[in-house]
Design a protein around this motif. Structure first.
Motif, PDB file in Angstrom:
ATOM      1  N   THR B 262      -5.226  -0.783   8.862  1.00  0.00           N
ATOM      2  CA  THR B 262      -3.783  -0.892   9.103  1.00  0.00           C
ATOM      3  C   THR B 262      -3.029   0.128   8.256  1.00  0.00           C
ATOM      4  OG1 THR B 262      -3.336  -2.465   7.328  1.00  0.00           O
ATOM      5  CG2 THR B 262      -4.116  -3.370   9.438  1.00  0.00           C
ATOM      6  N   ARG B 263      -1.760   0.304   8.572  1.00  0.00           N
ATOM      7  CA  ARG B 263      -0.923   1.261   7.848  1.00  0.00           C
ATOM      8  C   ARG B 263      -0.987   1.022   6.340  1.00  0.00           C
ATOM      9  NH1 ARG B 263       5.291   0.402   8.699  1.00  0.00           N
ATOM     10  NH2 ARG B 263       4.628  -1.447   7.586  1.00  0.00           N
ATOM     11  N   ASP B 264      -0.934  -0.250   5.940  1.00  0.00           N
ATOM     12  CA  ASP B 264      -0.844  -0.534   4.516  1.00  0.00           C
ATOM     13  C   ASP B 264      -2.200  -0.597   3.821  1.00  0.00           C
ATOM     14  OD1 ASP B 264       2.015  -0.826   3.672  1.00  0.00           O
ATOM     15  OD2 ASP B 264       2.010  -2.020   5.507  1.00  0.00           O
ATOM     16  N   GLU B 265      -3.250  -0.210   4.500  1.00  0.00           N
ATOM     17  CA  GLU B 265      -4.536  -0.017   3.805  1.00  0.00           C
ATOM     18  C   GLU B 265      -5.070   1.389   4.044  1.00  0.00           C
ATOM     19  OE1 GLU B 265      -6.339  -3.505   5.304  1.00  0.00           O
ATOM     20  OE2 GLU B 265      -7.140  -2.577   7.104  1.00  0.00           O
ATOM     21  N   THR B 266      -4.258   2.228   4.673  1.00  0.00           N
ATOM     22  CA  THR B 266      -4.655   3.643   4.861  1.00  0.00           C
ATOM     23  C   THR B 266      -3.613   4.575   4.233  1.00  0.00           C
ATOM     24  OG1 THR B 266      -3.676   3.532   7.065  1.00  0.00           O
ATOM     25  CG2 THR B 266      -6.061   3.270   6.914  1.00  0.00           C
ATOM     26  N   SER B 267      -2.351   4.482   4.708  1.00  0.00           N
ATOM     27  CA  SER B 267      -1.333   5.371   4.134  1.00  0.00           C
ATOM     28  C   SER B 267      -0.898   4.900   2.748  1.00  0.00           C
ATOM     29  CB  SER B 267      -0.117   5.466   5.054  1.00  0.00           C
ATOM     30  OG  SER B 267       0.690   4.309   4.947  1.00  0.00           O
ATOM     31  N   LYS B 268      -1.111   3.602   2.470  1.00  0.00           N
ATOM     32  CA  LYS B 268      -0.761   3.049   1.162  1.00  0.00           C
ATOM     33  C   LYS B 268      -1.935   2.263   0.619  1.00  0.00           C
ATOM     34  CE  LYS B 268       4.155   2.578   2.070  1.00  0.00           C
ATOM     35  NZ  LYS B 268       5.228   1.644   2.389  1.00  0.00           N
ATOM     36  N   TYR B 269      -1.820   1.882  -0.660  1.00  0.00           N
ATOM     37  CA  TYR B 269      -2.855   1.088  -1.321  1.00  0.00           C
ATOM     38  C   TYR B 269      -4.231   1.748  -1.197  1.00  0.00           C
ATOM     39  CZ  TYR B 269       0.925  -2.261  -1.549  1.00  0.00           C
ATOM     40  OH  TYR B 269       2.133  -2.853  -1.797  1.00  0.00           O
ATOM     41  N   GLY B 276     -10.504  15.312  -4.411  1.00  0.00           N
ATOM     42  CA  GLY B 276      -9.840  15.519  -3.131  1.00  0.00           C
ATOM     43  C   GLY B 276     -10.116  14.435  -2.105  1.00  0.00           C
ATOM     44  N   THR B 277     -11.103  13.597  -2.350  1.00  0.00           N
ATOM     45  CA  THR B 277     -11.357  12.471  -1.448  1.00  0.00           C
ATOM     46  C   THR B 277     -10.409  11.315  -1.795  1.00  0.00           C
ATOM     47  OG1 THR B 277     -13.019  11.495  -2.897  1.00  0.00           O
ATOM     48  CG2 THR B 277     -13.784  13.106  -1.271  1.00  0.00           C
ATOM     49  N   THR B 278     -10.424  10.296  -0.937  1.00  0.00           N
ATOM     50  CA  THR B 278      -9.567   9.130  -1.169  1.00  0.00           C
ATOM     51  C   THR B 278     -10.407   7.861  -1.098  1.00  0.00           C
ATOM     52  OG1 THR B 278      -7.639  10.231  -0.224  1.00  0.00           O
ATOM     53  CG2 THR B 278      -7.579   7.835  -0.293  1.00  0.00           C
ATOM     54  N   SER B 279     -10.210   6.990  -2.076  1.00  0.00           N
ATOM     55  CA  SER B 279     -10.880   5.688  -2.034  1.00  0.00           C
ATOM     56  C   SER B 279      -9.965   4.677  -1.368  1.00  0.00           C
ATOM     57  CB  SER B 279     -11.208   5.206  -3.452  1.00  0.00           C
ATOM     58  OG  SER B 279     -12.121   6.084  -4.064  1.00  0.00           O
ATOM     59  N   PHE B 280     -10.518   3.850  -0.481  1.00  0.00           N
ATOM     60  CA  PHE B 280      -9.714   2.737   0.020  1.00  0.00           C
ATOM     61  C   PHE B 280     -10.495   1.436  -0.159  1.00  0.00           C
ATOM     62  CE2 PHE B 280     -11.699   4.882   3.610  1.00  0.00           C
ATOM     63  CZ  PHE B 280     -12.325   3.872   4.311  1.00  0.00           C
ATOM     64  N   ILE B 381      -6.306   8.841 -17.352  1.00  0.00           N
ATOM     65  CA  ILE B 381      -5.834  10.125 -16.803  1.00  0.00           C
ATOM     66  C   ILE B 381      -7.005  11.091 -16.617  1.00  0.00           C
ATOM     67  CG2 ILE B 381      -4.346  12.127 -17.223  1.00  0.00           C
ATOM     68  CD1 ILE B 381      -2.821   9.543 -16.465  1.00  0.00           C
ATOM     69  N   LYS B 382      -7.942  11.052 -17.578  1.00  0.00           N
ATOM     70  CA  LYS B 382      -9.110  11.927 -17.458  1.00  0.00           C
ATOM     71  C   LYS B 382      -9.917  11.591 -16.198  1.00  0.00           C
ATOM     72  CE  LYS B 382     -13.157  13.538 -20.024  1.00  0.00           C
ATOM     73  NZ  LYS B 382     -14.107  13.180 -21.078  1.00  0.00           N
ATOM     74  N   ALA B 383     -10.059  10.319 -15.922  1.00  0.00           N
ATOM     75  CA  ALA B 383     -10.870   9.904 -14.767  1.00  0.00           C
ATOM     76  C   ALA B 383     -10.142  10.097 -13.442  1.00  0.00           C
ATOM     77  CB  ALA B 383     -11.271   8.430 -14.923  1.00  0.00           C
ATOM     78  N   TRP B 384      -8.839   9.792 -13.408  1.00  0.00           N
ATOM     79  CA  TRP B 384      -8.124   9.729 -12.142  1.00  0.00           C
ATOM     80  C   TRP B 384      -7.034  10.783 -11.972  1.00  0.00           C
ATOM     81  CZ3 TRP B 384      -7.125   3.691 -11.895  1.00  0.00           C
ATOM     82  CH2 TRP B 384      -8.354   3.051 -11.681  1.00  0.00           C
TER      83      TRP B 384
END
Lengths: 414, 414
Positions: B262-269, B276-280, B381-384
């Protein structure tokens, strides 16, 4: 019993289908206009503080309309509406003797004097700087349940009016022992006189042993500052003892070698005995319980599954067990207690029940950690008679009528 | 540590006299007219429901004045004002995506459908008839602490704005597993889509394993019905997971074999990684803590005794320990945890401290039952990196200045 075991006991695939299909049939017209309406508009914006839903505004304290004055009397917590252990702070029962004083926290002072090495005067900020702790704890008025002493039980009795002079909160404060040690106790010290800042200068004697054991001065309730009705900014907490000892708006603690025999521990909060004598200083609250669902004034829809729910508490420490009868006392089953069971806190009990649609009487009895068993109404009356006012802890019976209406099930005794 | 041991550790006759005599001197003019005034008049009469003292009306949620709309955003709990574990229901943090819908409980329906043997529609009364239980549990917004990702720490930071998107309540409800079993799960079932009844039709995917493990449908908070801001009349509870999964005003649970993205588990959260990758689906909240006293915006009076106070929590289960440093991290001491320490509930910690009047930095770090240690801001900050929005759990540093003023102690990192 933990939650998993409980669910294993009462559930299983389809265990409650007797409930659901009926609801499904009703649901044919659901998601109609009314159910979907909220999704079609922007809702209420963010607010600094929330209000209850307007549809919950019937959940309020009960105040008898026969009181000569609302400055001296009690309001009852609507305990059958509560859904957990925490009593909402704004619905905690009240008992006042001269109304609720409006105390400016900047002007608040607590004096500790009398038989001490050094009298001390604390302001609110000083009290809050001492080590703090929290305790989930019930307070019960010594007069709770006194309707049970009536010769003619009121058929329209509700849980609120039966035993609503009890509430349960998380209290935050600092140890009274610590502050007394700051002042330094004289070796003659055996009693405290504790005085409130209300128009009645409400005053009680507390034995020093109790004060040093577990009393504390509370300034927080359920996360927030005390409400004025609960003693803002500071009240005394006397765990397990009758609520009238928990002096609100406390201004003065005088250390002495003798009790003071104040008006409210002689003319009131004393217990006449059948032999003509009177007991006083009867502080510890006895084990009690009450079924809040189903309870007087409620109505069951139809035969089928119900979860019997209620609360229990004891000034003796922990509630060890609660037993429930669904057949007017012919048989008893042990209810599940919500964990964690905390000493001197209310505990919630539940028992699954299949109602066959016939008239029956529901009872609950608490058993404390010293194996004291909550007595029946007949036992209380036999021991204390009708001419009594405090410490009634008889079992409250609820009669479920055919058709589902629930009324007082207490018997008229001989 | 229990209360008695704690008091033995910190107290002893006269241990705090450095506090009291000062107050005694101030108290010479106490019990003057202002302090005695409340005793000379009748107070407020009994009321059906209580209000807070007017002098406590500054304790409200914080709402940023830069929000483009107050229908979509968050309000922060004033956690440094709280005095126990329970967050007052009207001050629980909010996060809405289309405002707060006004739901008529008589029209409320919950549909369970999709990969089930029999779709079911429940009304509120039916949900409440199922076996109930209570759990004291925190909810934390996935975005809590996100100020920590800022390159330039705000010196005027407060505990509210730092980590106030967390609250802790006693929730009452019924097992989601039970209702799913009533409908009967198809053997392909692996995911749920859960949808709210708000203007945003806010919707999230929940793995079935989690739903069957410990999710529940709550209708009560801190003894009362949910407030509209918390999902009245029914919300989903997903213990230990980010708040955004706890769907409020839940109307529909659709069982599926796949998540819905859903929108709130892809574009947000979702969480952008430095590569450069994204975790969801990063649901579980990490161990956190914050010192709430002394904290940003507060001021100490003078050198002497203070009790450092704060709160800690973890989605992993129990907080095992909290360590506090009063010297900017050179040394650490184990704080006392308020008992009982409950799994998935906030816990309160305290540490006695003698302030020498000199500038210093206060830190706290939570350690969970799996021995995970709350990281420093530099480690996060170092990790993320800085380009992050959710799941910040770095240590909040508070700098106590000479003179007693407390400000943000977070460093500007390289």
């Amino acid at each position: 019993m933990n939650r998993r075991k409980f669910l294993q006991k009462v559930a299983g695939a389809g265990a409650f289908l007797a409930l659901a299909p009926k609801v499904l049939a009703q649901g044919a017209k659901a998601f109609g206009e009314a159910a979907l309406a909220p999704m079609k508009v922007l809702g209420i914006p963010l607010t600094p503080i929330s209000q209850r839903a307007a549809t919950e505004n019937h959940v309020v304290r009960y105040i008898s309309d026969t009181l000569p004055s609302r400055h001296t009397g009690a309001s009852f917590s609507p305990i059958e509406h509560f859904q957990g252990l925490i009593t909402p702070s704004d619905l905690h029962f009240e008992r006042h003797h001269g109304g609720v004083p409006t105390v400016d926290p900047a002007e608040y002072r607590l004096l500790i004097h009398g038989m001490v090495k050094q009298p001390l005067m604390f302001d609110l900020e000083a009290i809050k700087r001492y080590p703090s702790f929290n305790q989930v704890m019930f307070i019960e008025c010594g007069g709770n349940g006194q309707n049970g002493f009536s010769r003619t039980p009121d058929e329209a009795m509700t849980a609120t009016r039966s035993k609503g002079l009890v509430s349960n909160s998380e209290w935050t404060g600092t140890s009274l022992k610590l502050l007394l040690e700051e002042a330094g106790l004289d070796e003659r010290a055996k009693w405290l006189l504790v005085e409130g800042m209300d128009g009645a200068a409400y005053t009680r004697s507390i034995p020093l042993d109790k004060a040093l054991d577990n009393c504390f001065l509370a300034y927080g309730q359920n996360g927030e500052a005390l409400r004025p009705q609960q003693g803002y900014p500071v009240r005394l907490m006397v765990p397990g003892w009758e609520g009238s000892t928990h002096i609100k708006w406390v201004r003065r603690i005088e250390v002495s070698d003798t009790p003071y025999m104040t008006r409210d521990e002689t003319s009131k909060y004393t217990d006449p005995n059948p032999d003509g004598t009177t007991s006083f200083f009867t502080w510890e609250m006895l084990a009690q319980s009450i079924i809040t669902y189903p309870s007087g004034g409620q109505a069951l829809q139809a035969e089928g599954f119900y979860e019997i729910r209620g609360v229990a508490w004891t000034g003796a420490g922990k509630v060890k067990a609660v037993e429930v009868s669904t057949d007017g006392g012919e048989s008893w089953q042990e209810a599940s207690l919500q964990e964690p069971v905390l000493s001197l806190s209310m505990v919630r009990f539940t028992l699954p029940w299949q109602w066959d649609g016939k008239e029956t009487v529901l009872l609950s009895r608490a058993i404390d950690e010293k194996d004291y068993v909550q007595p029946s109404r007949a036992e209380v009356i036999k021991a204390w008679g009708y001419n009594h006012r405090y410490h009634y802890n008889g079992i409250q019976a609820w009669k479920v009528l055919e058709g589902g209406k629930v009324v007082n099930g207490d018997d008229v005794l001989s």
